[in-house]
Design a protein around this motif. Sequence first.
Motif, PDB file in Angstrom:
ATOM      1  N   SER A  83      12.332 -17.008  20.866  1.00  0.00           N
ATOM      2  CA  SER A  83      11.954 -16.466  19.554  1.00  0.00           C
ATOM      3  C   SER A  83      10.447 -16.262  19.465  1.00  0.00           C
ATOM      4  N   ALA A  84       9.699 -17.220  19.998  1.00  0.00           N
ATOM      5  CA  ALA A  84       8.242 -17.086  19.991  1.00  0.00           C
ATOM      6  C   ALA A  84       7.809 -15.874  20.810  1.00  0.00           C
ATOM      7  N   HIS A  85       8.491 -15.640  21.922  1.00  0.00           N
ATOM      8  CA  HIS A  85       8.180 -14.491  22.777  1.00  0.00           C
ATOM      9  C   HIS A  85       8.439 -13.181  22.036  1.00  0.00           C
ATOM     10  N   ILE A  86       9.577 -13.088  21.374  1.00  0.00           N
ATOM     11  CA  ILE A  86       9.946 -11.864  20.654  1.00  0.00           C
ATOM     12  C   ILE A  86       8.966 -11.573  19.518  1.00  0.00           C
ATOM     13  N   TRP A  87       8.766 -12.548  18.629  1.00  0.00           N
ATOM     14  CA  TRP A  87       7.952 -12.311  17.443  1.00  0.00           C
ATOM     15  C   TRP A  87       6.473 -12.134  17.782  1.00  0.00           C
ATOM     16  N   THR A  88       5.999 -12.858  18.771  1.00  0.00           N
ATOM     17  CA  THR A  88       4.608 -12.679  19.188  1.00  0.00           C
ATOM     18  C   THR A  88       4.400 -11.282  19.755  1.00  0.00           C
ATOM     19  N   SER A  89       5.367 -10.778  20.487  1.00  0.00           N
ATOM     20  CA  SER A  89       5.279  -9.420  21.035  1.00  0.00           C
ATOM     21  C   SER A  89       5.239  -8.384  19.919  1.00  0.00           C
ATOM     22  N   ILE A  90       6.026  -8.599  18.867  1.00  0.00           N
ATOM     23  CA  ILE A  90       6.042  -7.657  17.734  1.00  0.00           C
ATOM     24  C   ILE A  90       4.691  -7.642  17.021  1.00  0.00           C
ATOM     25  N   TYR A  91       4.145  -8.827  16.743  1.00  0.00           N
ATOM     26  CA  TYR A  91       2.843  -8.890  16.079  1.00  0.00           C
ATOM     27  C   TYR A  91       1.748  -8.305  16.963  1.00  0.00           C
ATOM     28  N   ALA A  92       1.819  -8.585  18.263  1.00  0.00           N
ATOM     29  CA  ALA A  92       0.840  -8.003  19.187  1.00  0.00           C
ATOM     30  C   ALA A  92       0.981  -6.488  19.215  1.00  0.00           C
ATOM     31  N   GLY A  93       2.232  -6.000  19.159  1.00  0.00           N
ATOM     32  CA  GLY A  93       2.466  -4.558  19.117  1.00  0.00           C
ATOM     33  C   GLY A  93       1.870  -3.923  17.880  1.00  0.00           C
ATOM     34  N   PHE A  94       1.955  -4.606  16.751  1.00  0.00           N
ATOM     35  CA  PHE A  94       1.361  -4.082  15.517  1.00  0.00           C
ATOM     36  C   PHE A  94      -0.155  -3.992  15.632  1.00  0.00           C
ATOM     37  N   ILE A  95      -0.781  -5.040  16.173  1.00  0.00           N
ATOM     38  CA  ILE A  95      -2.247  -5.040  16.304  1.00  0.00           C
ATOM     39  C   ILE A  95      -2.692  -3.936  17.260  1.00  0.00           C
ATOM     40  N   ILE A  96      -2.012  -3.807  18.383  1.00  0.00           N
ATOM     41  CA  ILE A  96      -2.397  -2.802  19.378  1.00  0.00           C
ATOM     42  C   ILE A  96      -2.248  -1.383  18.826  1.00  0.00           C
ATOM     43  N   SER A  97      -1.154  -1.138  18.121  1.00  0.00           N
ATOM     44  CA  SER A  97      -0.863   0.216  17.634  1.00  0.00           C
ATOM     45  C   SER A  97      -1.398   0.470  16.233  1.00  0.00           C
ATOM     46  N   PHE A  98      -2.226  -0.419  15.705  1.00  0.00           N
ATOM     47  CA  PHE A  98      -2.734  -0.280  14.337  1.00  0.00           C
ATOM     48  C   PHE A  98      -3.386   1.084  14.071  1.00  0.00           C
ATOM     49  N   PRO A  99      -4.235   1.600  14.970  1.00  0.00           N
ATOM     50  CA  PRO A  99      -4.843   2.915  14.697  1.00  0.00           C
ATOM     51  C   PRO A  99      -3.805   4.019  14.535  1.00  0.00           C
ATOM     52  N   TYR A 100      -2.743   3.999  15.356  1.00  0.00           N
ATOM     53  CA  TYR A 100      -1.714   5.038  15.245  1.00  0.00           C
ATOM     54  C   TYR A 100      -0.891   4.866  13.972  1.00  0.00           C
ATOM     55  N   VAL A 101      -0.597   3.619  13.605  1.00  0.00           N
ATOM     56  CA  VAL A 101       0.116   3.354  12.352  1.00  0.00           C
ATOM     57  C   VAL A 101      -0.710   3.856  11.172  1.00  0.00           C
ATOM     58  N   LEU A 102      -2.003   3.615  11.222  1.00  0.00           N
ATOM     59  CA  LEU A 102      -2.905   4.087  10.174  1.00  0.00           C
ATOM     60  C   LEU A 102      -2.953   5.615  10.145  1.00  0.00           C
ATOM     61  N   TYR A 103      -2.920   6.207  11.336  1.00  0.00           N
ATOM     62  CA  TYR A 103      -2.920   7.676  11.427  1.00  0.00           C
ATOM     63  C   TYR A 103      -1.671   8.261  10.777  1.00  0.00           C
ATOM     64  N   GLN A 104      -0.524   7.639  10.977  1.00  0.00           N
ATOM     65  CA  GLN A 104       0.712   8.113  10.360  1.00  0.00           C
ATOM     66  C   GLN A 104       0.655   7.968   8.845  1.00  0.00           C
ATOM     67  N   LEU A 105       0.089   6.884   8.374  1.00  0.00           N
ATOM     68  CA  LEU A 105      -0.060   6.691   6.924  1.00  0.00           C
ATOM     69  C   LEU A 105      -0.994   7.745   6.346  1.00  0.00           C
ATOM     70  N   TRP A 106      -2.089   8.006   7.042  1.00  0.00           N
ATOM     71  CA  TRP A 106      -3.054   8.997   6.582  1.00  0.00           C
ATOM     72  C   TRP A 106      -2.456  10.407   6.628  1.00  0.00           C
ATOM     73  N   SER A 107      -1.637  10.693   7.624  1.00  0.00           N
ATOM     74  CA  SER A 107      -0.996  12.005   7.745  1.00  0.00           C
ATOM     75  C   SER A 107      -0.065  12.279   6.576  1.00  0.00           C
ATOM     76  N   PHE A 108       0.506  11.212   6.016  1.00  0.00           N
ATOM     77  CA  PHE A 108       1.391  11.374   4.861  1.00  0.00           C
ATOM     78  C   PHE A 108       0.593  11.560   3.574  1.00  0.00           C
ATOM     79  N   ILE A 109      -0.551  10.856   3.462  1.00  0.00           N
ATOM     80  CA  ILE A 109      -1.336  10.895   2.229  1.00  0.00           C
ATOM     81  C   ILE A 109      -2.250  12.114   2.155  1.00  0.00           C
ATOM     82  N   SER A 110      -2.874  12.480   3.272  1.00  0.00           N
ATOM     83  CA  SER A 110      -3.927  13.497   3.273  1.00  0.00           C
ATOM     84  C   SER A 110      -3.514  14.870   2.750  1.00  0.00           C
ATOM     85  N   PRO A 111      -2.264  15.357   2.962  1.00  0.00           N
ATOM     86  CA  PRO A 111      -1.916  16.670   2.399  1.00  0.00           C
ATOM     87  C   PRO A 111      -2.011  16.738   0.880  1.00  0.00           C
ATOM     88  N   GLY A 112      -1.941  15.588   0.224  1.00  0.00           N
ATOM     89  CA  GLY A 112      -2.039  15.573  -1.235  1.00  0.00           C
ATOM     90  C   GLY A 112      -3.467  15.545  -1.735  1.00  0.00           C
TER      91      GLY A 112
END
Length: 282
Positions: A95-124
């Motif tokens: 369980s520690a392996h799974i959840w730690t990997s998910i949190y690490a994945g979020f930190i690593i991909s944070f710029p892309y996640v932010l880019y997707q959020l911005w892509s949704f907001i910016s057209p408005g």
Amino acid sequence: MANKQLDEMSFLDHLEVLRWHLVRATISIAIAATLAFIFKRFIFDVIIFGPTHMTFPTYEGLCKMSQFLGMSDTTFCAQEFPFIIQNRTVAGQFSAHIWTSIYAGFIISFPYVLYQLWSFISPGLKASERKNSRGFIIIASLLFFIGVLFGYYIVTPLSLNFLANYQISDQILNEFDISDVIALVRTSSIASGFVFELPIIVYFLTKVGLVTPQFLKKYRKFALVIVLILSAIITPPDIASQVIVAIPILLLYQVSIYISAVVVRNQTRKTTRENKKSTNKS
């Protein structure tokens, strides 16, 4: 043109667009989490359990600082921590392996996640607003990663060192559960990452008129109290650790006041120019 098309979209169309942005963000987290899952030795032995060894750079630096100040009796110069890490449940390590990997994945991909959020907001947004918000993803991502590093190299070691050496009786042995150690590293790092987004938050709150530099200056004393409370929550209950954590947050607050003032000044100049154009036309 984009705003016109956006106005013609129904509520369900907006939800459909948001869904695909969330799907792409989730896929990026899953890919990064898979990489973290594969390189588990590096993630756990080097990163997660790095602060549990006295060879960690923060302890070495604090030890040298303590010796320079003539403080010979300090826990930062010990050979090892007085605790062991244990797993007490059957599926605990998996369980520690799974959840730690998910949190690490979020930190690593944070710029892309932010880019997707911005892509949704910016057209408005208006064209001028999008132009003034250039570099948002880079700056926000940079602040987040600086906050994560601050939480990892400052908050985590201070917290772990205090809690590991705190004793109410010599008869008690410290045997920390793996989930508690991981939670300490995760919470300190990610929480600090989001705290360092304060200038970005203030920028957008000022843009929509919810915050002004005068408001931030007026309630600076209350902000100081909130910062100290926040520092007490994410650090051990000793004054030195709380001050170390509070200083950068207060600096961020001061930077946020400056950013808010710049935004208001630019908006005032824009309004003045538009009024002059209107007057000349009339």
